[in-house]
Scaffold this motif. Structure first.
Motif, PDB file in Angstrom:
ATOM      1  N   ASN A 102     -23.680 -15.293 -19.771  1.00  0.00           N
ATOM      2  CA  ASN A 102     -23.910 -14.910 -18.376  1.00  0.00           C
ATOM      3  C   ASN A 102     -23.629 -16.051 -17.402  1.00  0.00           C
ATOM      4  O   ASN A 102     -23.842 -15.894 -16.195  1.00  0.00           O
ATOM      5  N   ARG A 103     -23.188 -17.191 -17.939  1.00  0.00           N
ATOM      6  CA  ARG A 103     -22.859 -18.334 -17.086  1.00  0.00           C
ATOM      7  C   ARG A 103     -21.362 -18.424 -16.905  1.00  0.00           C
ATOM      8  O   ARG A 103     -20.598 -18.170 -17.827  1.00  0.00           O
ATOM      9  N   ALA A 104     -20.967 -18.772 -15.726  1.00  0.00           N
ATOM     10  CA  ALA A 104     -19.531 -18.975 -15.486  1.00  0.00           C
ATOM     11  C   ALA A 104     -19.155 -20.377 -15.945  1.00  0.00           C
ATOM     12  O   ALA A 104     -19.814 -21.352 -15.558  1.00  0.00           O
ATOM     13  N   PRO A 105     -18.112 -20.513 -16.784  1.00  0.00           N
ATOM     14  CA  PRO A 105     -17.674 -21.865 -17.184  1.00  0.00           C
ATOM     15  C   PRO A 105     -17.061 -22.585 -15.992  1.00  0.00           C
ATOM     16  O   PRO A 105     -16.659 -21.953 -15.008  1.00  0.00           O
ATOM     17  N   ILE A 106     -17.000 -23.888 -16.085  1.00  0.00           N
ATOM     18  CA  ILE A 106     -16.331 -24.669 -15.046  1.00  0.00           C
ATOM     19  C   ILE A 106     -15.016 -25.206 -15.606  1.00  0.00           C
ATOM     20  O   ILE A 106     -14.896 -25.443 -16.807  1.00  0.00           O
ATOM     21  N   SER A 107     -14.035 -25.370 -14.726  1.00  0.00           N
ATOM     22  CA  SER A 107     -12.755 -25.934 -15.149  1.00  0.00           C
ATOM     23  C   SER A 107     -12.816 -27.449 -15.050  1.00  0.00           C
ATOM     24  O   SER A 107     -13.199 -27.983 -13.999  1.00  0.00           O
ATOM     25  N   ILE A 108     -12.463 -28.115 -16.135  1.00  0.00           N
ATOM     26  CA  ILE A 108     -12.470 -29.577 -16.164  1.00  0.00           C
ATOM     27  C   ILE A 108     -11.066 -30.054 -16.514  1.00  0.00           C
ATOM     28  O   ILE A 108     -10.464 -29.570 -17.480  1.00  0.00           O
ATOM     29  N   PRO A 109     -10.529 -30.989 -15.741  1.00  0.00           N
ATOM     30  CA  PRO A 109      -9.192 -31.520 -16.074  1.00  0.00           C
ATOM     31  C   PRO A 109      -9.174 -32.113 -17.481  1.00  0.00           C
ATOM     32  O   PRO A 109     -10.119 -32.801 -17.891  1.00  0.00           O
ATOM     33  N   LEU A 110      -8.106 -31.844 -18.190  1.00  0.00           N
ATOM     34  CA  LEU A 110      -8.000 -32.341 -19.561  1.00  0.00           C
ATOM     35  C   LEU A 110      -8.091 -33.855 -19.638  1.00  0.00           C
ATOM     36  O   LEU A 110      -8.631 -34.402 -20.606  1.00  0.00           O
ATOM     37  N   TYR A 111      -7.559 -34.538 -18.620  1.00  0.00           N
ATOM     38  CA  TYR A 111      -7.553 -35.998 -18.677  1.00  0.00           C
ATOM     39  C   TYR A 111      -8.961 -36.585 -18.597  1.00  0.00           C
ATOM     40  O   TYR A 111      -9.175 -37.751 -18.925  1.00  0.00           O
ATOM     41  N   MET A 112      -9.943 -35.750 -18.202  1.00  0.00           N
ATOM     42  CA  MET A 112     -11.321 -36.238 -18.109  1.00  0.00           C
ATOM     43  C   MET A 112     -12.139 -35.942 -19.367  1.00  0.00           C
ATOM     44  O   MET A 112     -13.314 -36.275 -19.439  1.00  0.00           O
ATOM     45  N   ILE A 113     -11.494 -35.314 -20.352  1.00  0.00           N
ATOM     46  CA  ILE A 113     -12.206 -34.933 -21.573  1.00  0.00           C
ATOM     47  C   ILE A 113     -11.740 -35.788 -22.743  1.00  0.00           C
ATOM     48  O   ILE A 113     -10.537 -35.912 -22.993  1.00  0.00           O
ATOM     49  N   ASP A 114     -12.684 -36.372 -23.453  1.00  0.00           N
ATOM     50  CA  ASP A 114     -12.382 -37.173 -24.644  1.00  0.00           C
ATOM     51  C   ASP A 114     -12.725 -36.381 -25.895  1.00  0.00           C
ATOM     52  O   ASP A 114     -13.601 -35.511 -25.884  1.00  0.00           O
ATOM     53  N   ASP A 115     -12.051 -36.707 -26.972  1.00  0.00           N
ATOM     54  CA  ASP A 115     -12.334 -36.063 -28.250  1.00  0.00           C
ATOM     55  C   ASP A 115     -13.755 -36.399 -28.689  1.00  0.00           C
ATOM     56  O   ASP A 115     -14.382 -37.347 -28.216  1.00  0.00           O
TER      57      ASP A 115
ATOM     58  N   ASP B 124      -6.108 -28.121 -17.004  1.00  0.00           N
ATOM     59  CA  ASP B 124      -7.558 -28.081 -17.180  1.00  0.00           C
ATOM     60  C   ASP B 124      -7.934 -26.992 -18.179  1.00  0.00           C
ATOM     61  O   ASP B 124      -7.097 -26.181 -18.575  1.00  0.00           O
ATOM     62  N   VAL B 125      -9.189 -27.009 -18.586  1.00  0.00           N
ATOM     63  CA  VAL B 125      -9.696 -26.011 -19.532  1.00  0.00           C
ATOM     64  C   VAL B 125     -11.094 -25.576 -19.098  1.00  0.00           C
ATOM     65  O   VAL B 125     -11.843 -26.367 -18.507  1.00  0.00           O
ATOM     66  N   PRO B 126     -11.474 -24.317 -19.407  1.00  0.00           N
ATOM     67  CA  PRO B 126     -12.832 -23.872 -19.086  1.00  0.00           C
ATOM     68  C   PRO B 126     -13.830 -24.501 -20.056  1.00  0.00           C
ATOM     69  O   PRO B 126     -13.569 -24.595 -21.257  1.00  0.00           O
ATOM     70  N   CYS B 127     -14.960 -24.925 -19.535  1.00  0.00           N
ATOM     71  CA  CYS B 127     -15.965 -25.613 -20.360  1.00  0.00           C
ATOM     72  C   CYS B 127     -17.372 -25.208 -19.962  1.00  0.00           C
ATOM     73  O   CYS B 127     -17.639 -24.880 -18.792  1.00  0.00           O
ATOM     74  N   TYR B 128     -18.259 -25.248 -20.931  1.00  0.00           N
ATOM     75  CA  TYR B 128     -19.686 -25.223 -20.659  1.00  0.00           C
ATOM     76  C   TYR B 128     -20.189 -26.644 -20.886  1.00  0.00           C
ATOM     77  O   TYR B 128     -19.925 -27.245 -21.931  1.00  0.00           O
ATOM     78  N   VAL B 129     -20.900 -27.169 -19.915  1.00  0.00           N
ATOM     79  CA  VAL B 129     -21.432 -28.521 -20.022  1.00  0.00           C
ATOM     80  C   VAL B 129     -22.893 -28.438 -20.457  1.00  0.00           C
ATOM     81  O   VAL B 129     -23.697 -27.742 -19.834  1.00  0.00           O
ATOM     82  N   ILE B 130     -23.212 -29.119 -21.542  1.00  0.00           N
ATOM     83  CA  ILE B 130     -24.582 -29.096 -22.055  1.00  0.00           C
ATOM     84  C   ILE B 130     -25.203 -30.484 -21.958  1.00  0.00           C
ATOM     85  O   ILE B 130     -24.497 -31.490 -21.875  1.00  0.00           O
ATOM     86  N   ASP B 131     -26.504 -30.511 -21.972  1.00  0.00           N
ATOM     87  CA  ASP B 131     -27.253 -31.767 -21.982  1.00  0.00           C
ATOM     88  C   ASP B 131     -27.807 -31.934 -23.393  1.00  0.00           C
ATOM     89  O   ASP B 131     -28.801 -31.298 -23.757  1.00  0.00           O
ATOM     90  N   ALA B 132     -27.155 -32.731 -24.198  1.00  0.00           N
ATOM     91  CA  ALA B 132     -27.552 -32.874 -25.605  1.00  0.00           C
ATOM     92  C   ALA B 132     -27.392 -34.316 -26.036  1.00  0.00           C
ATOM     93  O   ALA B 132     -26.402 -34.971 -25.708  1.00  0.00           O
ATOM     94  N   GLY B 133     -28.366 -34.815 -26.780  1.00  0.00           N
ATOM     95  CA  GLY B 133     -28.279 -36.154 -27.338  1.00  0.00           C
ATOM     96  C   GLY B 133     -27.414 -36.163 -28.580  1.00  0.00           C
ATOM     97  O   GLY B 133     -26.869 -35.138 -29.002  1.00  0.00           O
ATOM     98  N   ASP B 134     -27.297 -37.329 -29.182  1.00  0.00           N
ATOM     99  CA  ASP B 134     -26.427 -37.477 -30.346  1.00  0.00           C
ATOM    100  C   ASP B 134     -26.865 -36.606 -31.518  1.00  0.00           C
ATOM    101  O   ASP B 134     -26.029 -35.960 -32.164  1.00  0.00           O
ATOM    102  N   GLU B 135     -28.153 -36.600 -31.802  1.00  0.00           N
ATOM    103  CA  GLU B 135     -28.602 -35.838 -32.979  1.00  0.00           C
ATOM    104  C   GLU B 135     -28.328 -34.351 -32.797  1.00  0.00           C
ATOM    105  O   GLU B 135     -27.793 -33.694 -33.700  1.00  0.00           O
ATOM    106  N   GLU B 136     -28.671 -33.836 -31.630  1.00  0.00           N
ATOM    107  CA  GLU B 136     -28.430 -32.411 -31.390  1.00  0.00           C
ATOM    108  C   GLU B 136     -26.936 -32.094 -31.438  1.00  0.00           C
ATOM    109  O   GLU B 136     -26.516 -31.086 -32.019  1.00  0.00           O
ATOM    110  N   SER B 137     -26.124 -32.963 -30.845  1.00  0.00           N
ATOM    111  CA  SER B 137     -24.672 -32.749 -30.865  1.00  0.00           C
ATOM    112  C   SER B 137     -24.140 -32.733 -32.293  1.00  0.00           C
ATOM    113  O   SER B 137     -23.288 -31.903 -32.650  1.00  0.00           O
ATOM    114  N   LEU B 138     -24.627 -33.649 -33.116  1.00  0.00           N
ATOM    115  CA  LEU B 138     -24.183 -33.710 -34.512  1.00  0.00           C
ATOM    116  C   LEU B 138     -24.599 -32.464 -35.290  1.00  0.00           C
ATOM    117  O   LEU B 138     -23.820 -31.927 -36.083  1.00  0.00           O
TER     118      LEU B 138
END
Length: 277
Positions: A32-45, A103-117
């Motif tokens: 139910n959330r709209a993703p945001i577009s983020i430029p590819l050059y601002m995204i790291d692997d 750019d690509v559509p993204c959902y931005v989350i607030d997650a620490g390292d453990e949760e991300s892993l």
């Protein structure tokens, strides 16, 4: 990056991401959330799995889909200073880069390292074309940075403890061989077979696996031979000298080395080469 949180099977994170389909359920939370577009050059692997290459045929397949439909499923990313890093969606990310999307559509989350892993591990676990090397890197990070035991990792990944152990052992392989596993050029079974060998013999074994199209069973037999005699694949001295000096016959006996030539011209050419050494 946060560290030092001890794993607990009672923790909500552990319980949540140990469940089958946990990532699908997680992604539905964003429906139910709209993703945001983020430029590819601002995204790291993803920092934990960026060294695990993705097989070219997988990127090709995803690129065909992205070319037709665009990035239909948004990436999950987290903020890292002024940039973003992928939590999951690496295949879509590399496909968009390959197709030169801005750019690509993204959902931005607030997650620490453990949760991300844990999210990443659950996502890899539930994928049909999951990467064993990605598994290995995530296992390593959870083990070293958050003290997850192999029993914990087995529970989350739905694997046996021996599978977890064998997967983590792959990281002992040289990077160039590990990347062959990542790209699908060397199978997990072949990699497991050669992992116990000395590095020199790992490279020799990989060459033989490719050149002679060895099965996993053949590779295991080869590894057993090399473990028993690490020098068993070394060329005999006479073969080395034949190649180096272009001679048809080399005889080695005690302290004497004899060369035989098929013509006077070959002998003279050999002598001239020796003079230049």
């Amino acid at each position: 990056m946060g560290r030092n949180k001890l794993p607990s099977k009672q923790s909500e994170l552990f319980k949540r991401f140990s469940r089958v389909g946990s990532i699908s359920a997680y992604e539905k939370e964003f429906s139910n959330r709209a993703p945001i577009s983020i430029p590819l050059y601002m995204i790291d692997d993803n920092p934990f799995t960026k060294h695990a290459e993705i097989a070219p045929e997988i990127i090709e397949r995803f690129s065909e889909s992205v070319a037709r439909k665009g990035v239909f499923v948004p990436l999950i990313v987290r903020k890292n200073s002024l940039r973003y890093e992928i939590v999951f969606g690496r295949k879509r990310y590399y496909s968009a880069r390959r197709l030169k999307h801005n750019d690509v559509p993204c959902y931005v989350i607030d997650a620490g390292d453990e949760e991300s892993l844990l999210m990443l591990l659950a996502d890899i676990r539930d994928q049909k074309d999951s990467s064993i090397v990605e598994f290995a890197y995530v296992f390593k990070c959870l083990s070293e940075d958050f003290d997850y035991s192999q029993a914990d990792l087995a529970t989350i990944s739905h694997q046996s403890r021996s599978q977890v152990t064998n997967t983590m052992r792959l990281l002992k392989l040289p990077d160039s061989i590990l990347q062959q596993v990542s790209r699908g050029e060397l199978s997990y079974g072949h990699a497991r077979a050669i992992e116990p060998l000395e590095e020199k013999n790992q490279f020799l074994a990989v060459s033989l696996i490719h050149d002679s199209k060895l099965s996993v069973r053949d590779a295991e037999a080869l590894a057993k031979k090399l473990l028993a005699n690490p020098n068993s694949l070394d060329k005999p001295d006479d073969e080395i000298l034949k190649e180096k000096f272009d001679s048809e016959v080399v005889l080695i006996h005690d302290n004497t080395v004899s060369f035989a030539f098929s013509s006077e011209e070959e002998k003279n050419a050999f002598i001239e080469r020796l003079k230049k050494i």
